[in-house]
Design an enzyme around this catalytic site. Structure first.
Site, PDB file in Angstrom:
ATOM      1  CG  HIS A   1      -1.691  -1.366   1.243  1.00 41.66           C
ATOM      2  ND1 HIS A   1      -2.615  -1.793   0.314  1.00 41.66           N
ATOM      3  CD2 HIS A   1      -1.544  -2.388   2.129  1.00 41.66           C
ATOM      4  CE1 HIS A   1      -3.027  -3.013   0.630  1.00 41.66           C
ATOM      5  NE2 HIS A   1      -2.384  -3.400   1.724  1.00 41.66           N
TER       6      HIS A   1
ATOM      7  CD  GLU B   1      -1.827  -3.766   5.119  1.00 44.28           C
ATOM      8  OE1 GLU B   1      -1.269  -4.730   4.558  1.00 44.28           O
ATOM      9  OE2 GLU B   1      -3.025  -3.455   4.930  1.00 44.28           O
TER      10      GLU B   1
ATOM     11  CG  HIS C   1       0.827  -6.903   2.448  1.00 41.82           C
ATOM     12  ND1 HIS C   1      -0.044  -5.985   1.898  1.00 41.82           N
ATOM     13  CD2 HIS C   1       1.684  -7.276   1.454  1.00 41.82           C
ATOM     14  CE1 HIS C   1       0.269  -5.811   0.618  1.00 41.82           C
ATOM     15  NE2 HIS C   1       1.308  -6.584   0.323  1.00 41.82           N
TER      16      HIS C   1
ATOM     17  CD  GLU D   1      -1.442 -10.056   4.738  1.00 36.66           C
ATOM     18  OE1 GLU D   1      -1.367  -9.148   5.601  1.00 36.66           O
ATOM     19  OE2 GLU D   1      -1.993  -9.902   3.636  1.00 36.66           O
TER      20      GLU D   1
END
Length: 318
Positions: free
Chosen positions: A108, A145, A200, A282
């Site tokens: 992101h 995030e 992430h 993650e």
């Protein structure tokens, strides 16, 4: 003045008893002084010495500023240095990752939320079309995030560069948005990266905890062909999962991956379009309060970076 001829015989002056005493005393002292000087020179002279005068054993035992023989410093061999524990570290360059390229993909972008039209644009990911990017998730307290992934990416870059690797980021908070998922893949491909890791943090439900590593599935459709990278990507992902769990003390995900910490997916453009070994990680679930406490801790993020780094290094060293 000289005296010529026998005709002139100058009178001899009378010597006093005191003068005779002084002459005798000097005659006795001079040989002793000469002997003392000879002995002095034979023993090496003074400690200051001269340009060509040695200083004897004292010079060989004198400690140098870096700690030579007789000192408390470390090994003075070229390329060696003392570690904090006092033992010599490996010579510079030993086990170096020089020449190896790692691309870190911070998931992101902190500014994505300000460019919703751009990030909602669909791009081709091989199997179908998908949004360019998303805003990502956040903790209940608002820690995003995107901020998390960029912080871990910076820490990871530092660790890998210390090992000699060349490290590139797909974005460093220096773009208005994105890059899109297809461009993220192209950045790793263009760099001919030896390994790519996309960082992430998940946004699952409360009570769902732990980390998992996402591996590319076998995809051959449109611009996607992962046949050459499925095997090495799995090796990379397995090493990262193992080292991440060991260093951070976190457990593999309790809600995906059947406790293995590994998940295979075919719907992620960043993996489908990659031609070099690549995985996603993650690191935890931002929506769970216990995981969120870890993800918002700078000390824990350093451990996260260390765990990922060790997995990458193990992969690159075979």
């Amino acid at each position: 003045m000289s005296y010529a001829g026998p005709e002139f015989d100058p009178p001899h002056p009378r010597r006093s008893p005191l003068r005779r005493t002084l002459v005798v005393a000097l005659a006795a002292l001079v040989p002793g002084a000469l002997l003392g000087w000879v002995a002095y020179e034979a023993l090496g002279g003074s400690g200051d010495g001269g340009p060509d005068r040695g200083t004897g054993a004292a010079s060989s035992s004198q400690a140098s500023p870096s700690g030579g023989p007789g000192g408390t410093g470390g090994d003075e061999r070229p390329g060696a240095s003392a570690s904090p524990s006092g033992t010599a570290s490996a010579p510079a360059g030993a086990g170096s990752l020089k020449g190896r390229v790692v691309v870190i993909d911070p998931g992101h972008n902190p500014a994505n939320a300000e460019h919703t039209a751009e990030i909602n644009r669909k791009v081709d990911i091989g199997t179908n079309r998908k949004e360019c990017d998303t805003t990502g998730t956040s903790t209940n307290s608002g820690y995003s995030e995107a901020a998390f992934t960029l912080d871990v990416a910076h820490r990871l870059r530092t660790l890998l560069e210390r090992q000699g690797a060349t490290v590139k980021l797909t974005q460093d908070g220096d773009r208005p948005y994105g890059p899109c998922v297809d461009e993220r893949a192209r950045i790793g491909n263009a760099a001919h990266a030896d390994a790519v890791v996309s960082i992430h943090a998940d946004g699952s439900g409360t009570g769902n905890r732990g980390y998992h590593v996402i591996l590319p599935g076998a995809v051959r459709a449109g611009a996607a062909d992962t046949g050459a990278i499925v095997g090495p990507s799995r090796d990379l992902g397995k090493l990262i999962a193992d080292d991440f769990g060991r260093v951070t003390g976190s457990a593999p995900s309790n809600y995906i991956g059947d406790g293995s910490g590994l998940v295979t997916r075919k719907d992620l453009g960043g993996l489908n379009l990659s031609t070099v070994p690549k995985v996603f990680i993650e690191c935890g679930n931002m929506r769970d309060s216990k995981d969120a406490a870890l993800l918002t801790s700078g000390a824990w993020r350093q451990k996260a970076a260390q765990g990922i780094s060790e997995g990458i290094v193990s992969f690159l060293r075979g």
